[in-house]
Design an enzyme around this catalytic site. Structure first.
Site, mmCIF file in Angstrom:
data_model
loop_
_atom_site.group_PDB
_atom_site.id
_atom_site.type_symbol
_atom_site.label_atom_id
_atom_site.label_comp_id
_atom_site.label_asym_id
_atom_site.label_seq_id
_atom_site.Cartn_x
_atom_site.Cartn_y
_atom_site.Cartn_z
ATOM 1 N N HIS A 171 0.817 -1.204 0.000
ATOM 2 C CA HIS A 171 0.000 0.000 0.000
ATOM 3 C C HIS A 171 0.857 1.263 0.000
ATOM 4 C CE1 HIS A 171 -3.746 2.339 1.213
ATOM 5 N NE2 HIS A 171 -4.020 1.707 0.098
ATOM 6 N N HIS A 206 -2.106 2.030 12.781
ATOM 7 C CA HIS A 206 -1.691 1.399 11.521
ATOM 8 C C HIS A 206 -2.162 -0.051 11.549
ATOM 9 C CE1 HIS A 206 0.468 0.623 7.957
ATOM 10 N NE2 HIS A 206 1.718 0.713 8.371
ATOM 11 N N GLY A 242 -10.746 1.310 11.952
ATOM 12 C CA GLY A 242 -11.363 0.702 10.771
ATOM 13 C C GLY A 242 -12.112 1.726 9.931
ATOM 14 N N PHE A 243 -12.124 2.988 10.379
ATOM 15 C CA PHE A 243 -12.789 4.058 9.613
ATOM 16 C C PHE A 243 -11.808 5.184 9.301
ATOM 17 C CE2 PHE A 243 -16.286 1.971 11.721
ATOM 18 C CZ PHE A 243 -17.189 1.841 10.668
ATOM 19 N N HIS A 245 -9.111 7.200 6.584
ATOM 20 C CA HIS A 245 -7.830 6.723 6.052
ATOM 21 C C HIS A 245 -6.929 7.904 5.744
ATOM 22 C CE1 HIS A 245 -4.910 4.789 3.422
ATOM 23 N NE2 HIS A 245 -5.213 3.700 4.127
ATOM 24 N N ARG A 254 -10.095 -2.223 -0.854
ATOM 25 C CA ARG A 254 -9.849 -3.510 -0.195
ATOM 26 C C ARG A 254 -11.018 -3.873 0.705
ATOM 27 N NH1 ARG A 254 -4.400 -1.392 2.358
ATOM 28 N NH2 ARG A 254 -5.899 0.275 2.802
ATOM 29 N N ASP A 296 -9.193 -2.287 7.456
ATOM 30 C CA ASP A 296 -9.221 -2.972 8.751
ATOM 31 C C ASP A 296 -10.616 -3.238 9.290
ATOM 32 O OD1 ASP A 296 -6.430 -3.287 9.329
ATOM 33 O OD2 ASP A 296 -6.364 -1.117 9.255
ATOM 34 N N ARG A 321 2.308 -8.132 4.233
ATOM 35 C CA ARG A 321 2.921 -6.872 3.794
ATOM 36 C C ARG A 321 4.432 -6.996 3.569
ATOM 37 N NH1 ARG A 321 0.923 -1.654 4.089
ATOM 38 N NH2 ARG A 321 -0.986 -2.674 3.402
ATOM 39 N N ARG A 340 16.327 12.032 4.304
ATOM 40 C CA ARG A 340 16.596 12.903 5.445
ATOM 41 C C ARG A 340 15.839 14.211 5.257
ATOM 42 N NH1 ARG A 340 17.142 16.976 8.817
ATOM 43 N NH2 ARG A 340 18.950 16.861 10.224
HETATM 44 N N1 ACO Z 1 -13.085 7.838 14.221
HETATM 45 C C1 ACO Z 1 -13.720 8.958 14.615
HETATM 46 N N2 ACO Z 1 -13.618 10.128 13.958
HETATM 47 C C2 ACO Z 1 -12.833 10.176 12.864
HETATM 48 C C3 ACO Z 1 -12.143 9.053 12.402
HETATM 49 C C4 ACO Z 1 -12.283 7.845 13.125
HETATM 50 N N3 ACO Z 1 -11.657 6.736 12.727
HETATM 51 N N4 ACO Z 1 -11.451 9.365 11.287
HETATM 52 C C5 ACO Z 1 -11.694 10.656 11.041
HETATM 53 N N5 ACO Z 1 -12.533 11.146 11.996
HETATM 54 C C6 ACO Z 1 -13.084 12.492 12.064
HETATM 55 C C7 ACO Z 1 -12.004 13.528 12.173
HETATM 56 O O1 ACO Z 1 -11.658 13.755 13.530
HETATM 57 C C8 ACO Z 1 -12.677 14.713 11.528
HETATM 58 O O2 ACO Z 1 -13.646 15.198 12.420
HETATM 59 P P1 ACO Z 1 -13.908 16.790 12.578
HETATM 60 O O3 ACO Z 1 -14.127 17.287 11.190
HETATM 61 O O4 ACO Z 1 -15.109 16.849 13.457
HETATM 62 O O5 ACO Z 1 -12.661 17.350 13.218
HETATM 63 C C9 ACO Z 1 -13.448 14.078 10.371
HETATM 64 O O6 ACO Z 1 -13.717 12.741 10.814
HETATM 65 C C10 ACO Z 1 -12.754 14.068 9.035
HETATM 66 O O7 ACO Z 1 -11.488 13.480 9.163
HETATM 67 P P2 ACO Z 1 -10.387 13.470 7.976
HETATM 68 O O8 ACO Z 1 -9.838 14.840 7.785
HETATM 69 O O9 ACO Z 1 -10.981 12.749 6.795
HETATM 70 O O10 ACO Z 1 -9.297 12.526 8.538
HETATM 71 P P3 ACO Z 1 -8.269 12.778 9.726
HETATM 72 O O11 ACO Z 1 -7.029 13.336 9.142
HETATM 73 O O12 ACO Z 1 -8.884 13.498 10.864
HETATM 74 O O13 ACO Z 1 -7.987 11.266 10.202
HETATM 75 C C11 ACO Z 1 -6.986 9.075 10.245
HETATM 76 C C12 ACO Z 1 -7.372 10.297 9.358
HETATM 77 C C13 ACO Z 1 -5.891 9.496 11.221
HETATM 78 C C14 ACO Z 1 -6.495 7.942 9.368
HETATM 79 C C15 ACO Z 1 -8.249 8.648 11.009
HETATM 80 O O14 ACO Z 1 -9.263 8.372 10.098
HETATM 81 C C16 ACO Z 1 -8.042 7.463 11.940
HETATM 82 O O15 ACO Z 1 -7.401 7.585 12.973
HETATM 83 N N6 ACO Z 1 -8.623 6.297 11.615
HETATM 84 C C17 ACO Z 1 -8.600 5.157 12.492
HETATM 85 C C18 ACO Z 1 -7.302 4.431 12.451
HETATM 86 C C19 ACO Z 1 -7.322 3.296 11.486
HETATM 87 O O16 ACO Z 1 -8.324 2.626 11.260
HETATM 88 N N7 ACO Z 1 -6.143 3.045 10.903
HETATM 89 C C20 ACO Z 1 -5.956 1.919 9.997
HETATM 90 C C21 ACO Z 1 -6.020 2.256 8.570
HETATM 91 S S1 ACO Z 1 -4.900 3.412 8.029
HETATM 92 C C22 ACO Z 1 -3.333 2.781 8.159
HETATM 93 O O17 ACO Z 1 -3.094 1.627 8.286
HETATM 94 C C23 ACO Z 1 -2.238 3.738 8.171
#
Ligand code: ACO
Length: 354
Positions: A171, A206, A242-243, A245, A254, A296, A321, A340
């Site tokens: 990925h 992650h 799981g929500f 990205h 996926r 996820d 992976r 760097r």
């Molecule tokens: N749960 C609750 N709220 C969320 C989530 C979440 N998983 N993801 C985004 N939001 C909220 C943000 O806080 C933001 O809210 P706001 O507008 O009220 O402040 C809104 O939804 C929009 O968010 P984005 O700008 O699209 O994304 P953001 O940069 O905030 O977050 C991230 C991205 C860090 C990946 C987040 O979605 C997250 O932590 N997800 C859960 C972790 C996860 O499942 N990771 C595994 C897949 S990714 C990987 O492997 C690297």
């Protein structure tokens, strides 16, 4: 637009010919091949070779690679000793990390072949069960499940598992792959790059996300409770794993495939609960926040239906992976450049020491 909770979001730091993503359309390709097609028509072994070599292999080359992998499945004595010493106390990803550290001058094929043995050997030891020796007559995924459960899986389960492995194989510059490239860029070897990647993958933001998502579904308990539990969790400001990205603004491609597999496994098993809770959670999160599932969300229930314990979800992710990590480490080493970047200094201005 960069994602606000993701550092370096949208910053291009390398050229790569391995993987491309369309975050708005929800399209993911390995070496130009759509993962939907690979999930339909390829195997994990073939997909790994596509990632490493860049082309779909001829039948003979694929057969030679399969034979090479089966020959490399046995644990070296030093690796086995390291796992056995830790099996009772250390967390699964700590064991995987330490086991890989014991390998000297590992090749991509050795890492791909060995990780299933590492994970399953560890699991059976900690359960007080005799580890199951690899079986050269079985495919990668049949052998993986056989070493985990002690019996040969049916065709449907082996295929579901194989597709999950294909979908996790690569990925682009996710955190663990970036870590691998940073280490490879210093001239360190593949073992070192993969150890760094395993460490990065172990965090819940992650690789640990599907385990964390499954913990939420266990807490929710049944689909009819999901809407209320999810709304309350969001009101408390909880992050729902799981929500969302770092890249996608659409449905993770996926997750589309894993959702279908989870539904099929749940129907076949006559055990709808995990799929139903996940789907009800998905609906509520979309209504409340407009967030899409990532890889996820449904991988947890797929693995659950295949009898995989929750805390092995991330080690399985690593096992898959490692193909992508290896391809990136080799690409980075070919470039022969150290990575760097710079930081913007926001600390105290110059001042007297005493
Ligand atoms: N749960 C609750 N709220 C969320 C989530 C979440 N998983 N993801 C985004 N939001 C909220 C943000 O806080 C933001 O809210 P706001 O507008 O009220 O402040 C809104 O939804 C929009 O968010 P984005 O700008 O699209 O994304 P953001 O940069 O905030 O977050 C991230 C991205 C860090 C990946 C987040 O979605 C997250 O932590 N997800 C859960 C972790 C996860 O499942 N990771 C595994 C897949 S990714 C990987 O492997 C690297």
């Amino acid at each position: 637009m960069p994602k606000k909770s993701v550092q370096l979001s949208g910053v291009v730091v390398a050229e790569s010919a391995i993987c491309s993503i369309d975050p708005d359309e929800g399209v993911l390709m390995y070496r130009g091949y759509d993962i939907a097609e690979l999930a339909e028509r390829s195997t994990y072994e073939e997909t790994a070779l596509v990632l490493l070599d860049g082309e779909v292999p001829e039948a003979e080359a694929l057969e030679a690679f399969r034979r090479e992998l089966t020959k490399l499945r046995e644990l070296p004595a030093e690796t086995e000793g390291a796992i056995d010493r830790q099996a009772g106390q250390a967390a699964p990803m700590e064991v995987v990390r330490t086991a890989v550290s014991t390998l000297r001058e590992a090749t991509p094929a050795q890492l791909i072949a060995l990780l299933p043995t590492v994970v399953t050997h560890y699991h059976r030891r900690r359960e007080g069960l005799e580890p199951v020796a690899p079986d050269a007559s079985l495919s990668y995924s049949e052998n993986f499940l056989a070493m985990l459960h002690g019996s040969r899986p049916n065709e449907r389960d082996a295929r579901a598992f194989d597709v999950a492995m294909i979908l996790h194989a690569e990925h682009e510059l996710n955190a663990s792959t970036f870590a691998a490239r940073v280490v490879a860029g210093t001239g360190a070897d593949l073992t070192a790059a993969v150890v760094a990647a395993i460490a990065a993958l172990s965090g819940p933001l992650h690789g640990g996300a599907n385990e964390a998502a499954m913990a939420l579904f266990e807490r929710i308990g049944s689909a009819d409770r999901a809407p209320r539990e999810v709304r309350e969790a969001l009101q408390r400001g909880e992050r729902l794993y799981g929500f969302g990205h770092p890249l996608y603004r659409a449905y993770d491609p996926r997750a589309v495939i894993l959702k279908r597999i989870s539904r099929e496994l749940s129907e076949d098993a006559g055990e709808p609960n995990w799929y139903a809770i996940t789907e009800a959670t998905e609906r509520t999160v979309f209504e409340e926040k407009g967030l899409y599932p990532n890889v996820d969300l449904y991988s947890g229930s797929v693995y659950r239906y295949l009898g995989v314990p929750n805390d092995l979800f991330t080690p399985l992710f690593a096992a898959s992976r490692v193909a992508g990590w290896s391809a990136h480490a080799v690409e980075q080493q070919g470039d022969n450049k150290i990575i760097r970047p710079s930081a913007e200094y926001v600390g105290e201005p110059r001042r007297e020491f005493r």
